[in-house]
Scaffold this motif. Sequence first.
Motif, mmCIF file in Angstrom:
data_model
loop_
_atom_site.group_PDB
_atom_site.id
_atom_site.type_symbol
_atom_site.label_atom_id
_atom_site.label_comp_id
_atom_site.label_asym_id
_atom_site.label_seq_id
_atom_site.Cartn_x
_atom_site.Cartn_y
_atom_site.Cartn_z
ATOM 1 N N SER A 1 1.953 5.249 4.467
ATOM 2 C CA SER A 1 1.972 6.174 3.322
ATOM 3 C C SER A 1 3.317 6.875 3.193
ATOM 4 N N ALA A 2 3.904 7.281 4.308
ATOM 5 C CA ALA A 2 5.206 7.956 4.235
ATOM 6 C C ALA A 2 6.283 7.012 3.727
ATOM 7 N N LEU A 3 6.276 5.779 4.198
ATOM 8 C CA LEU A 3 7.266 4.796 3.738
ATOM 9 C C LEU A 3 7.078 4.501 2.259
ATOM 10 N N GLN A 4 5.832 4.377 1.822
ATOM 11 C CA GLN A 4 5.574 4.172 0.392
ATOM 12 C C GLN A 4 6.135 5.338 -0.420
ATOM 13 N N GLY A 5 5.936 6.557 0.101
ATOM 14 C CA GLY A 5 6.463 7.717 -0.599
ATOM 15 C C GLY A 5 7.977 7.693 -0.686
ATOM 16 N N GLN B 1 11.301 -4.609 -11.560
ATOM 17 C CA GLN B 1 10.888 -3.286 -12.024
ATOM 18 C C GLN B 1 9.367 -3.172 -12.061
ATOM 19 N N ARG B 2 8.723 -4.163 -12.618
ATOM 20 C CA ARG B 2 7.263 -4.099 -12.735
ATOM 21 C C ARG B 2 6.592 -4.185 -11.367
ATOM 22 N N THR B 3 7.191 -4.966 -10.452
ATOM 23 C CA THR B 3 6.629 -5.042 -9.104
ATOM 24 C C THR B 3 6.696 -3.695 -8.413
ATOM 25 N N LEU B 4 7.816 -2.981 -8.584
ATOM 26 C CA LEU B 4 7.937 -1.666 -7.971
ATOM 27 C C LEU B 4 6.872 -0.708 -8.503
ATOM 28 N N PHE B 5 6.643 -0.717 -9.807
ATOM 29 C CA PHE B 5 5.639 0.191 -10.366
ATOM 30 C C PHE B 5 4.232 -0.241 -9.963
ATOM 31 N N ARG B 6 4.012 -1.529 -9.838
ATOM 32 C CA ARG B 6 2.707 -1.984 -9.357
ATOM 33 C C ARG B 6 2.528 -1.596 -7.889
ATOM 34 N N LEU B 7 3.598 -1.730 -7.110
ATOM 35 C CA LEU B 7 3.537 -1.332 -5.693
ATOM 36 C C LEU B 7 3.097 0.127 -5.598
ATOM 37 N N MET B 8 3.724 0.987 -6.398
ATOM 38 C CA MET B 8 3.382 2.403 -6.321
ATOM 39 C C MET B 8 1.979 2.670 -6.848
ATOM 40 N N ASN B 9 1.489 1.829 -7.726
ATOM 41 C CA ASN B 9 0.114 1.974 -8.218
ATOM 42 C C ASN B 9 -0.901 1.595 -7.145
ATOM 43 N N GLU B 10 -0.483 0.781 -6.186
ATOM 44 C CA GLU B 10 -1.382 0.351 -5.122
ATOM 45 C C GLU B 10 -1.136 1.114 -3.819
ATOM 46 N N ALA B 11 -0.276 2.103 -3.876
ATOM 47 C CA ALA B 11 0.045 2.881 -2.682
ATOM 48 C C ALA B 11 -1.099 3.817 -2.337
ATOM 49 N N ASP B 12 -0.930 4.522 -1.228
ATOM 50 C CA ASP B 12 -1.892 5.540 -0.839
ATOM 51 C C ASP B 12 -2.155 6.455 -2.032
ATOM 52 N N PRO B 13 -3.416 6.835 -2.290
ATOM 53 C CA PRO B 13 -3.717 7.617 -3.497
ATOM 54 C C PRO B 13 -2.860 8.867 -3.665
ATOM 55 N N ALA B 14 -2.645 9.605 -2.583
ATOM 56 C CA ALA B 14 -1.824 10.811 -2.709
ATOM 57 C C ALA B 14 -0.384 10.456 -3.068
ATOM 58 N N VAL B 15 0.125 9.368 -2.496
ATOM 59 C CA VAL B 15 1.486 8.927 -2.803
ATOM 60 C C VAL B 15 1.563 8.480 -4.258
ATOM 61 N N ARG B 16 0.554 7.766 -4.685
ATOM 62 C CA ARG B 16 0.534 7.282 -6.066
ATOM 63 C C ARG B 16 0.522 8.453 -7.046
ATOM 64 N N ASP B 17 -0.299 9.463 -6.761
ATOM 65 C CA ASP B 17 -0.365 10.619 -7.649
ATOM 66 C C ASP B 17 0.991 11.325 -7.705
ATOM 67 N N ASP B 18 1.596 11.498 -6.554
ATOM 68 C CA ASP B 18 2.889 12.163 -6.474
ATOM 69 C C ASP B 18 3.935 11.399 -7.281
ATOM 70 N N PHE B 19 3.893 10.086 -7.176
ATOM 71 C CA PHE B 19 4.856 9.260 -7.898
ATOM 72 C C PHE B 19 4.683 9.416 -9.404
#
Length: 820
Positions: free
Chosen positions: A557-561, A614-632
């Motif tokens: 989760s931290a790395l995703q963030g 670009q789209r892969t990065l945004f999809r990655l963040m959409n599949e990240a830990d929920p708190a990380v995704r919300d923060d993003f």
Amino acid sequence: MPDVQFTRADVEREAGGEPWTRSREFTAEIRPEDMADTAAVYARAAGEARSAFDLAREAGELAGTAGGLDGAPLVDAEGRIDATAAALGSGGDDVDDMVGYLVRAMNTAIDTEREVHDAVHAPGALDDVYLRHVEAARAEWREWQSTRAARVPAPAGLLGATPTGDRPLLTPGGFQPTPDIVALGIRDRHLRAVADAATATHEDVVGAIEAYRGRLAQYGQELGELGYDLSEGPLGLWTTEEMAEYAGRRLAEELARDDPDPAALLLHTEGVGAIVAGVHGDPVDPGAPRRDLTPAERAYLQAFLGTLDAHALATLGALRDDTTGLDPGPAGHQYASVQRVANGVLTLLDPAVGGLDPRDPADRARVPEGVRSLVLGYGDPTLTDALAEAVTTTTRTPPGDAYRETLADFNGFGDLLSTATVPPGDAFGRELAHTAVTLQGGTQYQYVDGGHGDLANTGGSGLLTAVALNHELSAELLREDAFRESLLGVHWEDSSGAAALVDSGVTVPEGVDHNDPAARQYVAAAYEVLAYAAAHPDDILGRGNHTIAAYGPVDHSALQGAVGDTVLRYLNVVSQLSGDGSSGFLAADENGVPYENLFGREYRYAFELGGSEQRTLFRLMNEADPAVRDDFRQGVAAWQAVTAHEAFTDDRDAPAALQSVGRVSGFLDHADRAVDDAGLATKHRITAMNGLSTAFWVAGGLASVSGPVSAGISLGAFGLVEGLRYTLPDPGDGGVKAAQWDSIERGDWEARAIVAYAAQAADYANPGRGETARDYPLPEPDGANESDVMNGVLNLEGNIYPGYRGNVVQGFDQGSLREG
């Protein structure tokens, strides 16, 4: 020729103690003959120091002009510093208190030196005992020789002597002793007698010195609390190697207890803390080093750390978990002790501040053994053996006790370094970084195929947290293919250290302009990180190797963030379309012509990402830990509000800026439609906003050189849209039509709403109509419904900025790949 002579060194070897040596060394350490001059220096410094913090510095500057003070005696008849001299109390209250402690320290040193000296050299003391026995041994030897020569009976008590008249001297068994044997017997008997006295004296000497060091440590702590720098000034009592060994030994003893005393930990790390503060300034928030280590300070750190083995360092590091930071009280004291030692390790191994240079073989050999055994490449096989054992678990071999003990020590060492506030030197930092990723790459296999690993590797994360304090090194490491792939491709049980290094290496430091040549390395590092993440999203998500992830504890989760924050920092660049779909780092040409002008701002350093990246990065963040995704997503909305607001207020390139705002919403829309739980369920994972996350401020980095927009603008747009999502019931409940949800859930509505609220906040005017956005007020989030908001947005779009709506919609269609 036989000889009964024995030296003081012979006595010390026989006694197993060194009273003469310890006395001589202690006198050299104290230098009592210099104390009067030192007192005079402090007396003058006390009159000139403006505050307690100035005293050591002032005394240091005056140290070359020692001597008396205006004829006033500073030494009494017994040779002690005269603490009643009026000259020693001429500053403020803190200075007077400080001088009082310094006087006590000097007098304690003088008194102890005299006590130690007298225990050996006073009349009737050890040295007299030695001299008497040496002379007695010589007398007995001379008498034996004369008796033997006269062929008369030897005096009783001599080895082998019997009354024999004029016959040869014989032992009771008929053996005639040789001169060598007789001399040896005489020597041994007297040597043993002196050795017994030396053993007792050694205990007295050691006891006196230990008591002195304990009192001196207390004085040092009091002085430190008053603001005196123990590492500066001419009174070097606190930074001797002997004091270092004492402090380290006592710290190790305290750490061996079941419940170490935080006050004792703080006391015995005072010297290390003073040295670090002298070099780096405030250890809580250090800036550029103020000065280099002195040779004495470097020797202190070596001696102090040399008393702490790997287990002691690990035990100290593990205490970090029981603290609440640097707050007053036991917890704060405990944490401060851990941090002092961590900073001491990094300071000692930084040649840029006068420490050891790990690249130099001679210095490398001087690295304290406790540290050497926990960093790869120093010749100690402990970690290497543990790594090999971990890898064997792929054959279902359970990790042994040695592996577990070594990993536990490594984890504690990582905890220790994670508290550091001073950056490591480049060479040692690099070795810490490679140790972290190499050991992590091996220990992750303890879980494979049903492996028996039961102790997570968290030490590597701590090491990387320390490395991240060195921003230039972090950027350099991220640009190196092998290291970057190891860092981002391995599985982390704790990815916070990897995240810290990424954040450090991709962030242009405060005070460095984004077009300054010094910024290039950070922008290039950001490109490398994002390109890797786009090519290997499963690695960032922690599921690159499903076998390992299935059996072992993986927390990315931290790395995703950190990856998400990198996207946000560079969203001005990430939001652009690559002309030919290519990817790469871009810089100004040899003539200094900037790479690109974005929204009215020149960029000397930037990069391109292809649409799929670009789209892969945004999809990655959409599949990240929920708190990380919300923060993003909150950060994205903040960037959109910042960018739109600046386009409306600063005469920036509004069409391009608003197109990018729409394009980013398109990337999010594409990501929403790509995941399995797309649609309503995806948006329901977003938590209601109760304030701005750190992502908001991240989005104001490279995205907004002029500084982030006010919180109200972002909340007024994104917060309202999010509020509507939470006030509308699910379509399945029958309380709202699916079309109402779709107006918020899908399409370009979110970007258009954010742009509208930004235009209103900027009071953007339509010069042709003579009206501003405030003439068409948008509803406040409380009590508004989606129809109110949509009508307000349509009014602004139609009356205030009719030409810009097309830019937003066009950008959205480009990002989402929907048909326009």
